[in-house]
Design a protein around this motif. Structure first.
Motif, PDB file in Angstrom:
ATOM      1  N   MET A  54       0.847  -1.235  -0.174  1.00  0.00           N
ATOM      2  CA  MET A  54      -0.062   0.061  -0.056  1.00  0.00           C
ATOM      3  C   MET A  54       0.951   1.049  -0.048  1.00  0.00           C
ATOM      4  SD  MET A  54      -3.482  -0.204   1.289  1.00  0.00           S
ATOM      5  CE  MET A  54      -4.630  -1.588   1.273  1.00  0.00           C
ATOM      6  N   THR A  55       0.238   2.395  -0.729  1.00  0.00           N
ATOM      7  CA  THR A  55       1.130   3.606  -0.723  1.00  0.00           C
ATOM      8  C   THR A  55       0.113   4.669  -0.012  1.00  0.00           C
ATOM      9  OG1 THR A  55       0.649   4.164  -2.815  1.00  0.00           O
ATOM     10  CG2 THR A  55       2.660   2.988  -2.314  1.00  0.00           C
ATOM     11  N   ASP A  56       0.661   5.956   0.144  1.00  0.00           N
ATOM     12  CA  ASP A  56      -0.492   7.105   0.155  1.00  0.00           C
ATOM     13  C   ASP A  56      -0.887   7.701  -1.268  1.00  0.00           C
ATOM     14  OD1 ASP A  56      -0.516   6.662   2.947  1.00  0.00           O
ATOM     15  OD2 ASP A  56       1.509   7.906   3.288  1.00  0.00           O
ATOM     16  N   LYS A  57      -0.156   7.123  -2.269  1.00  0.00           N
ATOM     17  CA  LYS A  57      -0.503   7.663  -3.579  1.00  0.00           C
ATOM     18  C   LYS A  57      -1.861   7.339  -3.728  1.00  0.00           C
ATOM     19  CE  LYS A  57       2.344   6.789  -7.223  1.00  0.00           C
ATOM     20  NZ  LYS A  57       3.256   6.096  -7.945  1.00  0.00           N
ATOM     21  N   LYS A  58      -2.468   8.605  -4.595  1.00  0.00           N
ATOM     22  CA  LYS A  58      -3.889   8.513  -4.972  1.00  0.00           C
ATOM     23  C   LYS A  58      -4.141   8.971  -6.465  1.00  0.00           C
ATOM     24  CE  LYS A  58      -6.080   8.715  -0.562  1.00  0.00           C
ATOM     25  NZ  LYS A  58      -4.974   7.540  -0.091  1.00  0.00           N
ATOM     26  N   ALA A  59      -5.050   8.281  -7.055  1.00  0.00           N
ATOM     27  CA  ALA A  59      -5.258   8.901  -8.400  1.00  0.00           C
ATOM     28  C   ALA A  59      -6.700   9.815  -8.053  1.00  0.00           C
ATOM     29  CB  ALA A  59      -5.610   7.713  -9.365  1.00  0.00           C
ATOM     30  N   HIS A  60      -6.901  10.765  -9.105  1.00  0.00           N
ATOM     31  CA  HIS A  60      -8.017  11.486  -9.069  1.00  0.00           C
ATOM     32  C   HIS A  60      -8.741  11.542 -10.140  1.00  0.00           C
ATOM     33  CE1 HIS A  60      -5.404  13.043  -5.772  1.00  0.00           C
ATOM     34  NE2 HIS A  60      -6.673  13.219  -5.014  1.00  0.00           N
ATOM     35  N   LEU A  61     -10.112  11.226 -10.060  1.00  0.00           N
ATOM     36  CA  LEU A  61     -10.756  11.142 -11.311  1.00  0.00           C
ATOM     37  C   LEU A  61     -11.940  12.110 -11.267  1.00  0.00           C
ATOM     38  CD1 LEU A  61     -11.574   9.213 -13.925  1.00  0.00           C
ATOM     39  CD2 LEU A  61     -13.205   8.004 -12.023  1.00  0.00           C
ATOM     40  N   SER A  62     -12.079  12.931 -12.274  1.00  0.00           N
ATOM     41  CA  SER A  62     -12.985  13.668 -12.476  1.00  0.00           C
ATOM     42  C   SER A  62     -14.191  13.425 -13.661  1.00  0.00           C
ATOM     43  CB  SER A  62     -12.477  15.171 -12.759  1.00  0.00           C
ATOM     44  OG  SER A  62     -11.989  15.387 -13.790  1.00  0.00           O
ATOM     45  N   ILE A  63     -15.261  13.405 -13.357  1.00  0.00           N
ATOM     46  CA  ILE A  63     -16.438  12.691 -14.314  1.00  0.00           C
ATOM     47  C   ILE A  63     -17.097  14.007 -14.637  1.00  0.00           C
ATOM     48  CG2 ILE A  63     -18.198  11.249 -14.618  1.00  0.00           C
ATOM     49  CD1 ILE A  63     -16.847   9.275 -12.781  1.00  0.00           C
TER      50      ILE A  63
ATOM     51  N   PRO B  22      -7.276   5.012  -4.512  1.00  0.00           N
ATOM     52  CA  PRO B  22      -6.108   4.849  -3.704  1.00  0.00           C
ATOM     53  C   PRO B  22      -5.208   3.920  -4.943  1.00  0.00           C
ATOM     54  CG  PRO B  22      -7.955   3.694  -2.519  1.00  0.00           C
ATOM     55  CD  PRO B  22      -8.536   4.581  -3.566  1.00  0.00           C
ATOM     56  N   ILE B  23      -3.985   4.001  -4.670  1.00  0.00           N
ATOM     57  CA  ILE B  23      -2.879   3.236  -5.533  1.00  0.00           C
ATOM     58  C   ILE B  23      -2.319   2.475  -4.589  1.00  0.00           C
ATOM     59  CG2 ILE B  23      -0.945   3.734  -7.081  1.00  0.00           C
ATOM     60  CD1 ILE B  23      -2.031   6.177  -7.989  1.00  0.00           C
ATOM     61  N   TYR B  24      -2.311   1.254  -4.915  1.00  0.00           N
ATOM     62  CA  TYR B  24      -1.313   0.433  -4.464  1.00  0.00           C
ATOM     63  C   TYR B  24       0.160   0.016  -5.152  1.00  0.00           C
ATOM     64  CZ  TYR B  24      -6.048  -0.509  -2.311  1.00  0.00           C
ATOM     65  OH  TYR B  24      -7.189  -0.564  -1.721  1.00  0.00           O
ATOM     66  N   ALA B  25       1.105  -0.027  -4.212  1.00  0.00           N
ATOM     67  CA  ALA B  25       2.384  -0.623  -5.003  1.00  0.00           C
ATOM     68  C   ALA B  25       2.635  -1.997  -5.328  1.00  0.00           C
ATOM     69  CB  ALA B  25       3.514   0.190  -4.253  1.00  0.00           C
ATOM     70  N   SER B  26       3.096  -2.206  -6.432  1.00  0.00           N
ATOM     71  CA  SER B  26       3.466  -3.508  -6.642  1.00  0.00           C
ATOM     72  C   SER B  26       5.014  -3.480  -6.490  1.00  0.00           C
ATOM     73  CB  SER B  26       3.379  -3.663  -8.339  1.00  0.00           C
ATOM     74  OG  SER B  26       2.141  -3.636  -8.378  1.00  0.00           O
ATOM     75  N   THR B  27       5.488  -4.824  -6.271  1.00  0.00           N
ATOM     76  CA  THR B  27       7.193  -4.990  -5.970  1.00  0.00           C
ATOM     77  C   THR B  27       7.857  -4.625  -7.414  1.00  0.00           C
ATOM     78  OG1 THR B  27       6.188  -7.247  -5.066  1.00  0.00           O
ATOM     79  CG2 THR B  27       8.771  -6.679  -5.109  1.00  0.00           C
ATOM     80  N   ILE B  28       7.449  -5.036  -8.348  1.00  0.00           N
ATOM     81  CA  ILE B  28       7.953  -4.517  -9.547  1.00  0.00           C
ATOM     82  C   ILE B  28       6.821  -4.580 -10.655  1.00  0.00           C
ATOM     83  CG2 ILE B  28      10.357  -5.072 -10.049  1.00  0.00           C
ATOM     84  CD1 ILE B  28       9.880  -7.927 -10.507  1.00  0.00           C
ATOM     85  N   GLY B  29       6.981  -3.654 -11.667  1.00  0.00           N
ATOM     86  CA  GLY B  29       5.796  -3.422 -12.601  1.00  0.00           C
ATOM     87  C   GLY B  29       4.638  -2.533 -12.111  1.00  0.00           C
ATOM     88  N   PRO B  30       3.650  -2.400 -12.927  1.00  0.00           N
ATOM     89  CA  PRO B  30       2.775  -1.184 -12.720  1.00  0.00           C
ATOM     90  C   PRO B  30       2.074  -1.343 -11.318  1.00  0.00           C
ATOM     91  CG  PRO B  30       2.526  -2.258 -14.734  1.00  0.00           C
ATOM     92  CD  PRO B  30       3.444  -3.074 -14.146  1.00  0.00           C
TER      93      PRO B  30
ATOM     94  N   THR C  10      -6.658  -4.468 -16.549  1.00  0.00           N
ATOM     95  CA  THR C  10      -7.089  -4.783 -15.089  1.00  0.00           C
ATOM     96  C   THR C  10      -6.407  -5.900 -14.524  1.00  0.00           C
ATOM     97  OG1 THR C  10      -9.474  -4.344 -15.914  1.00  0.00           O
ATOM     98  CG2 THR C  10      -9.442  -5.972 -14.097  1.00  0.00           C
ATOM     99  N   ALA C  11      -5.903  -5.525 -13.390  1.00  0.00           N
ATOM    100  CA  ALA C  11      -5.423  -6.411 -12.278  1.00  0.00           C
ATOM    101  C   ALA C  11      -6.426  -6.963 -11.565  1.00  0.00           C
ATOM    102  CB  ALA C  11      -4.542  -5.649 -11.460  1.00  0.00           C
ATOM    103  N   SER C  12      -6.701  -8.320 -11.966  1.00  0.00           N
ATOM    104  CA  SER C  12      -7.958  -9.209 -11.366  1.00  0.00           C
ATOM    105  C   SER C  12      -7.363  -9.534  -9.933  1.00  0.00           C
ATOM    106  CB  SER C  12      -8.340 -10.216 -12.046  1.00  0.00           C
ATOM    107  OG  SER C  12      -7.188 -11.374 -12.272  1.00  0.00           O
ATOM    108  N   CYS C  13      -6.455  -9.572  -9.400  1.00  0.00           N
ATOM    109  CA  CYS C  13      -6.098 -10.094  -8.162  1.00  0.00           C
ATOM    110  C   CYS C  13      -4.749  -9.567  -7.653  1.00  0.00           C
ATOM    111  CB  CYS C  13      -5.915 -11.819  -7.901  1.00  0.00           C
ATOM    112  SG  CYS C  13      -4.990 -12.371  -9.008  1.00  0.00           S
ATOM    113  N   GLU C  14      -4.269  -9.760  -6.380  1.00  0.00           N
ATOM    114  CA  GLU C  14      -3.012  -9.641  -6.048  1.00  0.00           C
ATOM    115  C   GLU C  14      -2.380 -10.991  -5.935  1.00  0.00           C
ATOM    116  OE1 GLU C  14      -2.846  -8.179  -1.709  1.00  0.00           O
ATOM    117  OE2 GLU C  14      -0.929  -8.802  -1.797  1.00  0.00           O
ATOM    118  N   SER C  15      -1.228 -11.009  -6.564  1.00  0.00           N
ATOM    119  CA  SER C  15      -0.543 -12.397  -6.604  1.00  0.00           C
ATOM    120  C   SER C  15       0.924 -12.231  -6.176  1.00  0.00           C
ATOM    121  CB  SER C  15      -0.943 -13.192  -7.848  1.00  0.00           C
ATOM    122  OG  SER C  15       0.028 -14.036  -7.785  1.00  0.00           O
TER     123      SER C  15
END
Ligand code: ACO
Length: 426
Positions: free
Chosen positions: A1-10, A20-28, A51-56
């Motif tokens: 987990m990180t404190d990074k956030k994405a902001h979406l305006s509609i 919320p944005i979650y950090a991967s070890t490597i990769g996006p 789409t990342a369908s899961c954490e693995s």
């Protein structure tokens, strides 16, 4: 987990939606879009391209760089320095085994390699000309009938025995499928042989005769198994996860994965490669075949070229190409006509602007198809061999999912059908 956030305006919604944005070890890193439904939207991503369908924690792929890591170890290193059962242990447990752990694991897999007589009899009921993938799928689903009552998917020990049964019995079942197609007697597993040699003996051996398996071919087969062992959240693995997410019997979930793998855009490609080479028939016909593949209206594609994820090269294809050259040399088949067509096709496609610009390179199925043809495995058995190698990957993903908290998989849709209307009154 990180404190990074994405902001979406509609459009039409005054405040920005914070995601919320979650950090991967490597990769996006991943953007958590689960809160979007609250605002009356679904995300739309047909084909799950983004789409990342899961954490693995099992496998990492970087398609642009041609990287494939199992539990952090590069596939090229595993293919050369490990063996299939060690790679299975790694995928299942997260770490390489100690010598004692490897010995115990190998012994357990061997102990569970005999198939129940009812399933062996089931295989015999199919028409000999039935597609081997259809029989394999039914046979693995039949294991669910045998083991259903004793499986507790919430119990780690019960899941471990399921892994031994699957990894132990899938070569026995695959060989039975082959033997049945030939009308030959089944050969029982031989504990004195390594995993790949045992499979080859059960497939090509003769009842009552001592095993006689070439070490080079057994090594090539073991490498084919390693190179197919896992590949992250592809269509068949995602199927196993989705199916397993309902809490179904794991053998039934794996049977669903086998069905998905069968398709020509996935595991069926290695079979399609050989069918294509046979259809081409001779080196002189290659140019017109390549022209047909480049013509979108033809609906024809060069089988064994291109990959959804690898857009520069498939790291498994590199190792497989080397093994392919070794096997052809050992068997003295470098000049076999079909293989000559394959080599020429590979060369043309690698030099052709269409394939270069679209980043369409030979994939692992291109070379594995050629090796299996050289070894004498019939074309329709190719995908069965892929399924055999991939069983550990499917199981590992299912096991990872059910070991932690999970929800039943339930994608949504963009509905574009008729609005509500009344049934006409008579
Ligand atoms: N031959 C000719 N053209 C191709 C091929 C091919 N094998 N593969 C892709 N293209 C073209 C497409 O027509 C498309 O052209 P466009 O941009 O002008 O529309 C472009 O390349 C991109 O193709 P997509 O289908 O969008 O690529 P995608 O990533 O969805 O598909 C796939 C990947 C399914 C593997 C595809 O390359 C294919 O059908 N290959 C042949 C089958 C095959 O070998 N499958 C094995 C996959 S590996 C595995 O399962 C282990």
């Amino acid at each position: 987990m990180t404190d990074k956030k994405a902001h979406l305006s509609i459009d039409g919604i005054d405040k920005t939606i914070e995601l919320p944005i979650y950090a991967s070890t490597i990769g996006p890193d991943v953007i958590d879009v689960t809160s979007i439904t609250k605002h009356g939207f679904f995300t739309f991503d047909p084909g799950f391209m983004s789409t990342a369908s899961c954490e693995s924690k099992i496998t990492f792929i970087d398609g642009d760089e041609g990287v494939l890591l199992h539990r952090g170890y590069p596939i090229e290193q595993l293919a050369v320095s490990s063996d299939y059962l060690e790679t299975c242990y790694l995928l299942l447990n997260g770490e390489l085994p100690t010598p004692a752990q490897k010995e115990e694991f190998t012994a357990e897999v061997k102990k569970h390699s005999t198939v129940d007589a009812s399933v062996a009899n089931l295989v015999k009921t199919f028409k000999r000309e039935s597609h081997p993938m259809a029989i394999l799928c039914s046979a693995v689903a039949a294991l669910a009938a045998i083991y259903n009552d004793e499986i507790d998917i919430t119990n780690a020990e019960s899941r471990k025995i399921t892994a031994y049964r699957l990894i132990g019995q899938i070569p026995t079942l695959s060989a039975m499928v082959y033997k049945h197609s030939k009308g030959e007697e089944f050969i029982a597993p031989d504990d004195n042989l390594d995993y790949a040699a045992n499979f080859l003996n059960m497939t090509f051996g003769k009842a009552g005769q001592a095993p006689n398996v070439s070490q080079t071919i057994a090594k090539a087969m073991d490498r084919i198994f390693i190179l197919h062992a896992d590949h992250e959240q592809n269509a068949s693995t995602s199927t196993v996860r989705l199916s397993g997410s309902s809490g179904t019997n794991p053998f039934a979930a794996i049977a669903a994965g086998i069905s998905t793998l069968w398709g020509p855009a996935h595991g069926g490609a290695n079979e399609a490669v050989l069918n294509m080479l046979e259809e081409i028939g001779s080196v002189e016909n290659i140019e017109s075949c390549v022209a047909r593949a480049k013509d979108k209206t033809s609906g024809f594609r060069l089988m064994g070229f291109g990959h959804r994820v690898y857009k520069n090269f498939d790291p498994r294809a590199k190792v497989m190409k080397q093994t392919c050259d070794e096997v052809l040399a050992e068997l003295g088949l470098e000049n076999e006509p079909l293989l000559a067509i394959a080599k020429r096709l590979e060369q043309i496609a690698l030099e052709d602007e269409y394939f270069i610009s679209k980043k369409l390179y030979p994939n692992v199925d291109f070379y594995s198809g050629i090796i299996m043809k050289a070894v004498g495995i019939p074309t329709e058995m190719f995908t069965v061999i892929f399924a055999l190698g991939r069983t550990v990957g499917w199981y590992s993903h299912w096991n990872e999912m059910v070991s932690g908290p999970y929800k039943i998989g339930r994608p949504r849709q963009q509905y574009t059908g008729s609005p509500k209307r009344d049934y006409p009154t008579k």
